[in-house]
Design a protein around this motif. Structure first.
Motif, short mmCIF file in Angstrom:
data_model
loop_
_atom_site.label_atom_id
_atom_site.label_comp_id
_atom_site.label_asym_id
_atom_site.label_seq_id
_atom_site.Cartn_x
_atom_site.Cartn_y
_atom_site.Cartn_z
N TYR A 92 -21.81 -2.43 -18.71
CA TYR A 92 -21.23 -3.06 -17.53
C TYR A 92 -19.75 -2.68 -17.39
O TYR A 92 -19.25 -2.52 -16.28
N TYR A 93 -19.10 -2.52 -18.51
CA TYR A 93 -17.70 -2.07 -18.49
C TYR A 93 -17.60 -0.63 -18.01
O TYR A 93 -16.75 -0.31 -17.18
N PHE A 94 -18.50 0.21 -18.51
CA PHE A 94 -18.36 1.64 -18.20
C PHE A 94 -18.89 2.01 -16.81
O PHE A 94 -18.37 2.91 -16.18
N VAL A 95 -19.95 1.32 -16.37
CA VAL A 95 -20.49 1.71 -15.07
C VAL A 95 -20.98 0.54 -14.21
O VAL A 95 -20.89 0.58 -13.00
N GLY A 96 -21.45 -0.55 -14.85
CA GLY A 96 -22.13 -1.59 -14.09
C GLY A 96 -21.27 -2.35 -13.10
O GLY A 96 -21.68 -2.57 -11.94
N PHE A 97 -20.09 -2.77 -13.53
CA PHE A 97 -19.27 -3.65 -12.70
C PHE A 97 -18.93 -3.01 -11.37
O PHE A 97 -19.11 -3.61 -10.30
N ASN A 98 -18.48 -1.79 -11.40
CA ASN A 98 -18.11 -1.12 -10.16
C ASN A 98 -19.31 -0.63 -9.35
O ASN A 98 -19.17 -0.33 -8.17
N THR A 99 -20.47 -0.58 -10.00
CA THR A 99 -21.70 -0.32 -9.25
C THR A 99 -22.15 -1.58 -8.53
O THR A 99 -22.62 -1.55 -7.39
N HIS A 100 -22.01 -2.70 -9.24
CA HIS A 100 -22.43 -3.99 -8.72
C HIS A 100 -21.59 -4.40 -7.50
O HIS A 100 -22.08 -4.99 -6.55
N TYR A 101 -20.31 -4.10 -7.57
CA TYR A 101 -19.36 -4.50 -6.52
C TYR A 101 -18.62 -3.25 -6.04
O TYR A 101 -17.48 -3.02 -6.38
N PRO A 102 -19.29 -2.45 -5.23
CA PRO A 102 -18.69 -1.14 -4.88
C PRO A 102 -17.63 -1.23 -3.80
O PRO A 102 -17.11 -0.20 -3.36
N GLY A 103 -17.28 -2.40 -3.38
CA GLY A 103 -16.24 -2.52 -2.35
C GLY A 103 -16.80 -3.19 -1.12
O GLY A 103 -18.00 -3.11 -0.83
N ASP A 104 -15.94 -3.83 -0.36
CA ASP A 104 -16.38 -4.61 0.78
C ASP A 104 -16.45 -3.73 2.02
O ASP A 104 -15.43 -3.28 2.54
N ARG A 105 -17.69 -3.49 2.47
CA ARG A 105 -17.86 -2.65 3.65
C ARG A 105 -17.27 -3.28 4.90
O ARG A 105 -16.95 -2.59 5.87
N GLY A 106 -17.15 -4.62 4.87
CA GLY A 106 -16.52 -5.29 6.02
C GLY A 106 -15.05 -4.92 6.15
O GLY A 106 -14.52 -4.80 7.24
N VAL A 107 -14.40 -4.74 5.00
CA VAL A 107 -12.98 -4.39 4.99
C VAL A 107 -12.81 -2.88 5.13
O VAL A 107 -12.00 -2.39 5.90
N ASP A 108 -13.61 -2.15 4.34
CA ASP A 108 -13.49 -0.68 4.33
C ASP A 108 -14.87 -0.08 4.55
O ASP A 108 -15.64 0.08 3.61
N PRO A 109 -15.20 0.26 5.81
CA PRO A 109 -16.56 0.71 6.12
C PRO A 109 -16.98 1.96 5.35
O PRO A 109 -18.17 2.23 5.21
N SER A 110 -16.01 2.70 4.84
CA SER A 110 -16.37 3.91 4.11
C SER A 110 -16.68 3.61 2.65
O SER A 110 -16.99 4.51 1.87
N ALA A 111 -16.54 2.33 2.26
CA ALA A 111 -16.68 1.99 0.84
C ALA A 111 -18.04 2.43 0.29
O ALA A 111 -18.12 3.07 -0.75
N TRP A 112 -19.09 2.08 0.99
CA TRP A 112 -20.41 2.55 0.54
C TRP A 112 -21.42 2.29 1.64
O TRP A 112 -21.11 1.69 2.66
N ASN A 113 -22.64 2.76 1.44
CA ASN A 113 -23.63 2.74 2.52
C ASN A 113 -24.51 1.49 2.54
O ASN A 113 -25.37 1.35 3.41
#
Lengths: 440, 440, 440
Positions: A92-113
């Protein structure tokens, strides 16, 4: 798909030790006596205490599983559970956390699909002031968020661990568990908690009846289908029950899981809000107790005896049944939600035995089936949309099942997933670990 | 007598799901960054954490009892303890809470008569804003109050469970426990905590040496008298000790009870007040440790060997002995109060064995006798009135004894309260539950 | 050397019961709704919750040790652990606390000399308002400080308990443990935490890798050298492994220790500061998980099998390895610190077995060797001075070793420290306590 830069992480690797100097006050968060800051510190502390409670659930799972299985496979089960929590937190430290929460598409539409995210290292996030104050979130620091979610992450694999117990090949399971926790769990979770497509659809799953429990339950179902039942259980002369080895241990496990659920659901309020946390404590407890009583009564009628291991599963069924709606269902209705789960779990366990799906601890029924029920219960008693709930259940469970089936089947082809007949008969403790769990 | 309207409850049944809508902020308690509100949220969180700690005491009781009893009755003990916590919380929801706290006669003299109260459903209280803010209480929401007290409620029956273990008939015990917890416990509790006649008399019992522990101990005494001793213990050739089956399990139980007491006593401060909670943690710990050392020394002298199960009861004796005065007795005097309890418990256990009152786990001595001692200790070391303490002890213990004796005797007449000789010999696990606790 | 007046204590003995009157609001600390006070109450509550978590570590040690040793010595181990926590808290009250913290030489140069302190009773401190407000400390009341530190104090003796298990004479051990905890531990601790000479030198040991763990580990080493190995382990034909009796019990112990460490390290932040506590939770967890995985892999390679008891020690090694620098080492580097500890512990355990230092639970390696590593890790990854760390390690470990060797050797001369051959063969439970731990 978001691939986060890992540059800042390497800086952190070099600059280690500057995070908090020994005798200086902390750099970012001067612990001021403002109501604003005390509120934040209180919220944050509750998330951390909740993380500790969820951590304890891993001891709960380890105890429950080893208590419900045979004596000769105890070390194997405990070993798997030790591996799962250690591996779960680190992946979760190496990959999970940032996969789980890849960024808010509402704030930054390019964050993820909204569908597929693969993230980088937790420490790759810039270690700015914001990570230690309410700028990150009103309820917790960046690192409290990480550790609370990390404790959840390993749960999916633990659920599988119980279902495949007593005949799975150790190394194959370790590989499977690692890939499930590192990739499949956070990807599916991102659909709901990471502002993914399920969040758009109004899917409501407060603390994870679907995205944690049913996910784990359906992963378990896939693995059990690939693996097959324990030898000697389903015979020509009918089902030959395999007795639990240590019911006090299983009881310790179930109670610790119940206790840990106060953090699992209570921490999912994501703050120490008085209304939120007290509501969740009440609904969680009432549902668990109703689940146990309903399960006790149902199994007493159906099996003609007061059954302890069913009752333990009744507590857990009630808990899984309220997890999706712990903040949205009234106290009285939480009794109904938990009670129904306690009835369902009995028939589900009997059903899977009938179709020769061998699940030594009832994990598929408790987490998979009651996870579905709990998610639907928010539609019945908590005002959620039935169709949204159904879409969430189907996509998450299907993904968990297909991913697990494909991966576990592949492992079966490459290296085998099952111990041989002699080892299964002798027990995995001696066969794989060289010594039994209980000695003089 | 107060019969609360259950109309609002039915409304709640219909209106479920509106309590907290999914994505809206909580309706009543905007978690403002005012010192006032943060104080309330902090207090409330401590009550909830305390509730979780008291919950864990039920695992403590289950482990202690099954560890101290014979192997062949383990499932039966665990099953009873699972039932008790599940039933205890639910009956407290349906009737206990409003019986326990029938309203403040000081505010509304028509609320109740001070002696007999029967209340309705917890959810019958209007779900207004007041229930989620400090308008209800400076220390907790309505629902935190409920859940903290609900965790206490089941304790009375758990104490009885230990004393009647290894020969009680399961169904009779379940009926007895339900009526004890649903009615007798909250009625007696209302005399003290519900502004009843003991509150008028200045009776001081901080967290319940009398209204929880001695209540349970004297209920246990009554049941044991009706039930009789285990076969083969008191023989013509004198007492034949029955050895505990699993002392590590009993030790886990005693330590979890000790841990849970931080919530039992610490939560009874009813806020996170720094002076109150830190005082209570100190007196509770010192008394427990003094109880263990004194009990260890006394039993070593009397029994001529260092006795582990006595020592475990010494911790509990010290804890029961400080429960009434944990906030009123100084640290140094809490050592005396706990130490005396640790001496008393040894002689009390030996005394009850001499008069052939068979209590497999020492519950009558630990909770009943030391509960009385703890209540008197507040008079000796904490400034309470001796006569008030005595009145409280006598009325509560007499009520617990008479209610339990009458009810259990009635059950004996109607359906029997004891398993037959063959079942007792074979063990309740196989006889009543169909399988033993420990298997290969 | 500081001898504190015990006069105020005798006043307290007389004036008991006036500390907190029954129905009055607390005298000193009106729980005002000021941000200042709420902050203090929050900090204080966290210290108390941490004390409860550290208390639970004593159950962790008791479970781990009795699980890793032979069945026939279980009662003896549990009895010792009960004694240690009870005695530890009480001696800390009577002498340890004021020895540990003899006064701030920076404020009052006459307070003590920086090397040798002997203090009086905790209650000897005047019970003024200051003790219950932030005047005493911004993070806790006087009594919260006492109880948190008291829970730590017994740890040193518990570590020794594991290493000398299965052949030590009970009474000799109880005397040794009492003197170690009452005098040696707080004297050594005062050098660092009590503004002693190590504090002057810039020695950095956040929560006690050296002053708690290595101290206990080197005390254990001394005792084991005096005591000698268990009979039958090191034979002419090489090492004959003695199998652990109950691995689920040992697993419960290791997980409870892990849980308790959230209080051990988390509480050592000495406030609920959001940055501090969340950082410490993260580094503690990552180090523990890295320790377990590294130890699992290393022992799998070296011992050619997946070893559960090694893995459990891997968690603990990682935890000890991060204890000194939990607030000063970055998350990524805490993985390195914990992982290295997990590798070290395997080779250390093998090394001590090679030189016939018989440590049944690996306490010398886990606490002693990894304690040293953890202290050095703060120099490597946390910015501390290597030479300061070395001075601290050498003085504390040398003192623990010499004190323990001299005292235990003296006890050997006076009364013997080892049971005779027959008792060792029969097991201490029957020989010293009159009955085994597990019965029918």
């Amino acid at each position: 798909m978001t691939i986060k830069s890992i540059l800042p992480a390497s800086l952190l690797l070099l600059g280690a030790g500057t995070l908090l100097a020994a005798d200086e006050p902390s750099e970012y968060a001067k612990f001021e006596a403002s109501a604003e800051y005390v509120k934040f510190a209180l919220n944050n502390l509750w998330i951390l205490i909740s993380a500790a409670l969820v951590f304890l659930m891993h001891l709960g799972f380890a105890s429950l599983e080893s208590g419900l299985c045979q004596r000769k496979n105890t070390v194997n089960i405990l070993f798997k559970n030790c591996f799962i929590i250690a591996m779960g937190v680190l992946t979760y430290y190496f990959v999970g956390f940032n996969t789980h929460y890849p960024g808010d598409r509402g704030v930054d539409p390019s964050a993820w699909n909204g569908f597929l995210s693969i993230g980088g290292m937790a420490a790759a996030e810039p270690g700015t002031a914001a990570n230690f104050t309410s700028e990150y979130n009103a309820g917790y620091t960046y690192w409290s968020d990480f550790i609370f979610q990390a404790m959840f992450a390993a749960t999916a694999a633990t659920i599988v661990s119980g279902a495949v117990a007593e005949r799975v090949k150790l190394t194959s399971f370790l590989i499977f568990a690692t890939l499930l926790v590192a990739f499949a769990y956070p990807i599916a979770g991102s659909w709901h908690w990471g502002t993914g497509f399920l969040a758009d659809k109004g899917f409501y799953d407060f603390a994870g009846s679907t995205v944690v429990h049913a996910f784990g339950g359906f992963a378990a179902l896939a693995c059990v289908i690939v693996l097959g039942p324990r030898r000697g259980k389903y015979t020509k002369d009918g089902l030959k029950p395999i007795l639990p080895s240590n019911l006090p241990l299983a009881t310790i496990g179930a109670f610790l899981l119940f206790l840990g659920w106060f953090g699992f659901n209570g921490g999912s309020v994501l703050s120490a809000d008085a209304q939120g946390v007290s509501t969740v404590f009440v609904t969680t407890t009432l549902a668990a107790c109703a689940g146990a009583l309903a399960c006790m009564a149902t199994s007493w009628i159906v099996l003609k005896k007061p059954d302890l291991s069913m009752t333990l599963n009744g507590f857990l069924a009630g808990l899984v049944g309220i997890t999706a709606g712990a903040d949205a269902i009234s106290p009285t209705m939480s009794i109904v939600a938990g009670g129904v789960a306690g009835v369902i779990v009995v028939f589900s366990i009997l059903f899977f035995d009938k179709i020769k799906i061998d699940d030594p601890v009832g994990a598929i029924s408790v987490h998979g089936v009651c996870g579905i029920w709990g998610t639907l219960a928010v539609a019945f008693f908590g005002g959620a949309s039935f169709s949204s709930q159904l879409i969430g259940i189907i996509t998450v469970c299907a993904f968990a099942f297909i991913f697990s089936f494909a991966l576990f089947f592949l492992l079966k082809l490459i290296m085998g997933v099952r111990v041989d007949e002699k080892e299964e008969h002798e027990g995995l403790d001696v066969a794989e670990h060289g010594a039994p769990a209980y000695n003089e």
